[in-house]
Design an enzyme around this catalytic site. Structure first.
Site, mmCIF file in Angstrom:
data_model
loop_
_atom_site.group_PDB
_atom_site.id
_atom_site.type_symbol
_atom_site.label_atom_id
_atom_site.label_comp_id
_atom_site.label_asym_id
_atom_site.label_seq_id
_atom_site.Cartn_x
_atom_site.Cartn_y
_atom_site.Cartn_z
ATOM 1 N N ASN A 224 0.868 -1.183 0.000
ATOM 2 C CA ASN A 224 0.000 0.000 0.000
ATOM 3 C C ASN A 224 0.898 1.224 0.000
ATOM 4 O O ASN A 224 1.514 1.554 1.016
ATOM 5 C CB ASN A 224 -0.889 -0.036 1.261
ATOM 6 C CG ASN A 224 -1.710 1.240 1.411
ATOM 7 O OD1 ASN A 224 -1.755 2.077 0.507
ATOM 8 N ND2 ASN A 224 -2.348 1.391 2.557
ATOM 9 N N HIS B 100 -9.488 1.073 5.167
ATOM 10 C CA HIS B 100 -8.201 1.264 5.845
ATOM 11 C C HIS B 100 -8.408 2.219 7.024
ATOM 12 O O HIS B 100 -9.212 3.136 6.949
ATOM 13 C CB HIS B 100 -7.178 1.834 4.853
ATOM 14 C CG HIS B 100 -5.787 1.815 5.398
ATOM 15 N ND1 HIS B 100 -5.335 2.742 6.303
ATOM 16 C CD2 HIS B 100 -4.760 0.961 5.198
ATOM 17 C CE1 HIS B 100 -4.087 2.458 6.621
ATOM 18 N NE2 HIS B 100 -3.708 1.380 5.966
ATOM 19 N N GLU C 82 -6.811 4.639 8.026
ATOM 20 C CA GLU C 82 -6.641 6.062 7.680
ATOM 21 C C GLU C 82 -7.907 6.607 7.027
ATOM 22 O O GLU C 82 -8.255 7.773 7.201
ATOM 23 C CB GLU C 82 -5.402 6.228 6.786
ATOM 24 C CG GLU C 82 -4.121 6.030 7.598
ATOM 25 C CD GLU C 82 -2.948 5.452 6.839
ATOM 26 O OE1 GLU C 82 -2.942 5.497 5.594
ATOM 27 O OE2 GLU C 82 -2.027 4.931 7.505
ATOM 28 N N GLU D 127 -5.144 -4.806 10.739
ATOM 29 C CA GLU D 127 -4.123 -3.771 10.892
ATOM 30 C C GLU D 127 -4.382 -3.015 12.188
ATOM 31 O O GLU D 127 -5.192 -2.077 12.203
ATOM 32 C CB GLU D 127 -4.175 -2.792 9.717
ATOM 33 C CG GLU D 127 -3.861 -3.413 8.378
ATOM 34 C CD GLU D 127 -3.314 -2.380 7.403
ATOM 35 O OE1 GLU D 127 -2.226 -2.618 6.888
ATOM 36 O OE2 GLU D 127 -3.963 -1.343 7.184
ATOM 37 N N GLY E 223 2.723 2.416 10.794
ATOM 38 C CA GLY E 223 3.668 3.522 10.614
ATOM 39 C C GLY E 223 4.370 3.927 11.892
ATOM 40 O O GLY E 223 4.997 4.984 11.958
ATOM 41 N N SER F 49 3.679 -2.038 10.352
ATOM 42 C CA SER F 49 5.133 -2.078 10.562
ATOM 43 C C SER F 49 5.751 -3.435 10.241
ATOM 44 O O SER F 49 6.662 -3.896 10.928
ATOM 45 C CB SER F 49 5.481 -1.648 12.001
ATOM 46 O OG SER F 49 5.080 -0.307 12.212
HETATM 47 P P1 13P Z 1 3.202 0.450 7.691
HETATM 48 O O1 13P Z 1 3.712 -0.847 7.112
HETATM 49 O O2 13P Z 1 3.945 1.654 7.201
HETATM 50 O O3 13P Z 1 3.107 0.383 9.195
HETATM 51 O O4 13P Z 1 1.704 0.636 7.152
HETATM 52 C C1 13P Z 1 0.819 -0.418 7.254
HETATM 53 C C2 13P Z 1 -0.406 -0.077 6.478
HETATM 54 O O5 13P Z 1 -1.162 0.800 6.845
HETATM 55 C C3 13P Z 1 -0.660 -0.832 5.239
HETATM 56 O O6 13P Z 1 -1.941 -0.599 4.780
#
Ligand code: 13P
Length: 250
Positions: free
Chosen positions: A9, A91, A93, A163, A169, A208
């Site tokens: 992603n 997601h 976000e 997730e 992140g 992560s």
């Molecule tokens: P990271 O791997 O940067 O933690 O992000 C995970 C993510 O949100 C994938 O959709």
């Protein structure tokens, strides 16, 4: 036997030059399904660069509607039209920064299925929810909203992604045991709808994931691959993670 799936992603990153450089450095890994999800505007460019490659293509979001006066939206059918096979839906976000609700994810999953895409439904709890002991309530609630809205037959193409919001992140990964516990609960809940669907549905872990922790995560019985953010922007890291999904063999 579920084929492992690793999806990159890319979030809000990239340029035409970066898309070209990154995709040129990717290759398929045997025994693992892989895909990348660039921003919408680079999908067609990515499709061209991926021609002849077994690496698949996905989008990061889609509209909850089929078509009409929805300025700025991109329909699932349009994504299929430009060569996408997957679309991320719900997601964290999108849920936290763009106020997406379970009603939106249900509508978007419906659009994705109608368009022949594999919806990748993302679910996960915040740190506060975990600390209050609400992890499974939150995760299964987000999952059930979609399971309740479709038949098991309709949901054949569904992919799930756990997730934990606190691991995205942050460099802080769920331990393999923490992730497995949630994945097992997700699969057990799917089995209440359909054992066949539960046996076949891929449940990815995201948050992560790096080359150094991927193999331990992917070795868990209910973790069928990964949804990779930051590490998907570094070709060598993404390839190493894809390799880990095949038990570390090239
Ligand atoms: P990271 O791997 O940067 O933690 O992000 C995970 C993510 O949100 C994938 O959709």
């Amino acid at each position: 036997m579920r084929t492992p799936l690793v999806i990159g992603n890319w979030k809000l990153h990239g340029s035409t030059a970066e898309v070209e450089a990154l995709i040129s450095a990717l290759g398929a890994k045997s025994g693992v399904e892989t895909a990348v999800c660039p921003p919408y505007v680079y999908l067609s460019q990515a499709r061209g660069l991926l021609a002849g490659s077994a690496v698949g293509l996905g989008a990061q979001n889609c509209a909850a509607e089929k078509s009409g006066a929805f300025t700025g939206e991109v329909a699932a059918a349009m994504l299929a039209d430009v060569g996408c096979e997957y679309v991320l839906i719900g997601h964290s976000e999108r849920r936290t920064l763009f106020a997406e609700t379970d009603a939106h994810t249900v509508a978007k999953v419906g659009q994705a299925l109608d368009a022949g895409l594999q919806p990748v439904l993302c679910v996960g709890e915040t740190l506060e929810e975990r600390e209050q002991g609400h992890t499974l309530d939150v995760v299964l609630g987000q999952q059930n909203a979609v399971l309740d809205a479709f038949t098991a037959e309709q949901l054949g193409p569904l992919v799930l992604a756990y997730e934990p919001v606190w691991a995205i992140g942050t460099g802080r990964t769920a331990s393999a045991e923490q992730a497995q516990e949630v994945h097992a609960a997700m699969r057990a809940k799917v089995s209440e709808y359909s054992q066949h669907l539960a046996d076949g549905v891929r449940i990815l872990y995201g948050g992560s994931v790096k080359p150094g922790n991927a193999q331990e995560l992917f070795a868990q019985p209910d973790i069928d691959g990964g949804l990779i953010g930051g590490a998907a922007l570094v070709a060598d890291d993404f390839m190493a993670i894809c390799q880990a999904a095949n038990g570390g063999s090239a």
